[in-house]
Design an enzyme around this catalytic site. Structure first.
Site, mmCIF file in Angstrom:
data_model
loop_
_atom_site.group_PDB
_atom_site.id
_atom_site.type_symbol
_atom_site.label_atom_id
_atom_site.label_comp_id
_atom_site.label_asym_id
_atom_site.label_seq_id
_atom_site.Cartn_x
_atom_site.Cartn_y
_atom_site.Cartn_z
ATOM 1 N N SER A 149 0.836 -1.190 0.000
ATOM 2 C CA SER A 149 0.000 0.000 0.000
ATOM 3 C C SER A 149 0.877 1.248 0.000
ATOM 4 O O SER A 149 1.676 1.448 0.915
ATOM 5 C CB SER A 149 -0.906 0.021 1.231
ATOM 6 N N HIS A 172 -1.142 -1.097 -4.325
ATOM 7 C CA HIS A 172 -2.428 -0.862 -3.661
ATOM 8 C C HIS A 172 -2.596 0.611 -3.332
ATOM 9 O O HIS A 172 -1.716 1.234 -2.740
ATOM 10 C CB HIS A 172 -2.512 -1.697 -2.382
ATOM 11 N N ASP A 201 -4.922 3.302 -1.292
ATOM 12 C CA ASP A 201 -5.945 3.567 -0.272
ATOM 13 C C ASP A 201 -6.471 4.972 -0.501
ATOM 14 O O ASP A 201 -5.807 5.962 -0.185
ATOM 15 C CB ASP A 201 -5.350 3.437 1.128
ATOM 16 N N MET A 224 -8.951 7.842 0.347
ATOM 17 C CA MET A 224 -9.789 8.297 1.462
ATOM 18 C C MET A 224 -10.244 9.737 1.216
ATOM 19 O O MET A 224 -9.478 10.551 0.701
ATOM 20 C CB MET A 224 -9.019 8.221 2.778
ATOM 21 N N HIS A 244 -8.600 0.874 -3.730
ATOM 22 C CA HIS A 244 -9.590 0.669 -2.669
ATOM 23 C C HIS A 244 -10.214 2.020 -2.343
ATOM 24 O O HIS A 244 -9.562 2.898 -1.763
ATOM 25 C CB HIS A 244 -8.893 0.067 -1.440
ATOM 26 N N MET A 257 -12.359 4.366 -0.306
ATOM 27 C CA MET A 257 -13.005 4.665 0.969
ATOM 28 C C MET A 257 -13.611 6.050 0.843
ATOM 29 O O MET A 257 -13.191 7.017 1.479
ATOM 30 C CB MET A 257 -11.983 4.588 2.116
ATOM 31 N N MET A 270 -11.245 -5.946 5.455
ATOM 32 C CA MET A 270 -10.420 -5.071 6.275
ATOM 33 C C MET A 270 -10.131 -5.775 7.602
ATOM 34 O O MET A 270 -11.050 -6.242 8.272
ATOM 35 C CB MET A 270 -11.134 -3.746 6.533
ATOM 36 N N GLY A 284 -0.736 1.574 9.740
ATOM 37 C CA GLY A 284 0.030 1.247 10.928
ATOM 38 C C GLY A 284 -0.751 0.637 12.071
ATOM 39 O O GLY A 284 -0.251 0.564 13.197
ATOM 40 N N ASP A 307 -6.473 -6.589 4.245
ATOM 41 C CA ASP A 307 -5.759 -5.312 4.358
ATOM 42 C C ASP A 307 -5.788 -4.844 5.803
ATOM 43 O O ASP A 307 -6.855 -4.614 6.359
ATOM 44 C CB ASP A 307 -6.432 -4.285 3.446
ATOM 45 N N GLY A 308 -4.598 -4.707 6.386
ATOM 46 C CA GLY A 308 -4.492 -4.129 7.721
ATOM 47 C C GLY A 308 -3.694 -4.981 8.681
ATOM 48 O O GLY A 308 -4.112 -6.092 9.017
ATOM 49 N N GLY A 309 -2.529 -4.497 9.081
ATOM 50 C CA GLY A 309 -1.733 -5.212 10.071
ATOM 51 C C GLY A 309 -1.087 -6.484 9.564
ATOM 52 O O GLY A 309 -0.721 -7.357 10.355
ATOM 53 N N SER A 323 2.917 -0.326 6.067
ATOM 54 C CA SER A 323 4.048 0.009 6.938
ATOM 55 C C SER A 323 5.021 -1.156 7.074
ATOM 56 O O SER A 323 6.229 -0.948 7.220
ATOM 57 C CB SER A 323 3.552 0.452 8.318
#
Length: 229
Positions: free
Chosen positions: A10, A35, A37, A39, A69, A71, A140, A148, A178-180, A201
């Protein structure tokens, strides 16, 4: 379940002053997708990038699939802009569209692959009605809006549910998370059913900014962990 694993860094966590170079470096290190993101400070409490960044990367020479993606709310207005800018996949949140079926068709009519995104607490019910119109389901594993964050473990159960839905359908739908996501948990996430992994991250935060090879190690670790699944 497909073993065609895709790693999609990302760019939310990239150095935007050197974005073209950053994307070139992660792709050279073995990443598959790029990717985005996107927003709007409305659907989520943050403001990031738009179609011009996608177009700039294409003009820079990036040919890898770009996974957008959204959002944002509303969705339909910006879909054609990202399609013209060079997006490959465009995914959105069902609750951000007044007519989910229509938005999915709009994405496909503009030559892109379409997908739906589900937040950690969002129900999956609409998949019952539009599965034949999607190319990707994105789950998600954090609450959207910021990079992060730590992986929400309840996503594993949801991944298994969606993997069963996809397998039962027989359709070639990618299952993205997606995430962590990082090398220490990517195998567990894959075992739960994911085949496409967004990491921001964990990848862009690796090593020293002036070292163009700093992404090799973390992506290689991810590939090694996925090889054990």
């Amino acid at each position: 379940m497909t073993q065609d694993f895709v790693i999609a860094p990302s760019i939310l966590s990239a150095d935007f002053a050197r974005l073209g170079e950053e994307v070139e470096n992660v792709l050279a290190a073995g990443a598959d997708f790029v990717h985005f993101d996107v927003m709007d400070n409305h659907y989520v409490p943050n403001l990031t990038i738009g179609p011009l960044v996608c177009e700039a990367l294409r003009n820079h020479g990036i040919t890898a699939p770009i996974d957008v993606h959204l959002m944002v709310r509303p969705v339909d207005r910006i879909v054609p802009d990202f399609a013209r800018a060079g997006a490959t996949y465009i995914t959105f949140h069902p609750e951000a569209s007044d007519h989910v079926d229509r938005t999915l068709q709009l994405i496909r009519d503009h030559g892109c692959k379409s997908g739906l995104v589900f937040n950690p607490s969002s129900p999956l019910g609409c998949l019952d009605y539009v599965l034949d119109k999607i190319d990707m389901v994105l789950l998600m594993s954090v609450n959207p809006g910021f990079g992060g964050q730590s992986f929400i473990s309840g996503t594993l159960k949801k991944l298994r549910q969606v993997r069963q839905i996809i397998d039962d359908s027989g359709l070639p739908i990618r299952l993205e998370v997606d995430g962590g996501v990082h090398p220490d948990n990517i195998a567990e996430i894959a075992q739960a059913g994911a085949d496409t992994f967004v990491a921001g991250s964990a990848i862009f935060g690796a090593g020293r900014a002036e070292d163009p090879n700093r992404y090799d190690g973390v992506i290689a670790r991810m590939r090694t962990e996925l090889g054990r699944v």
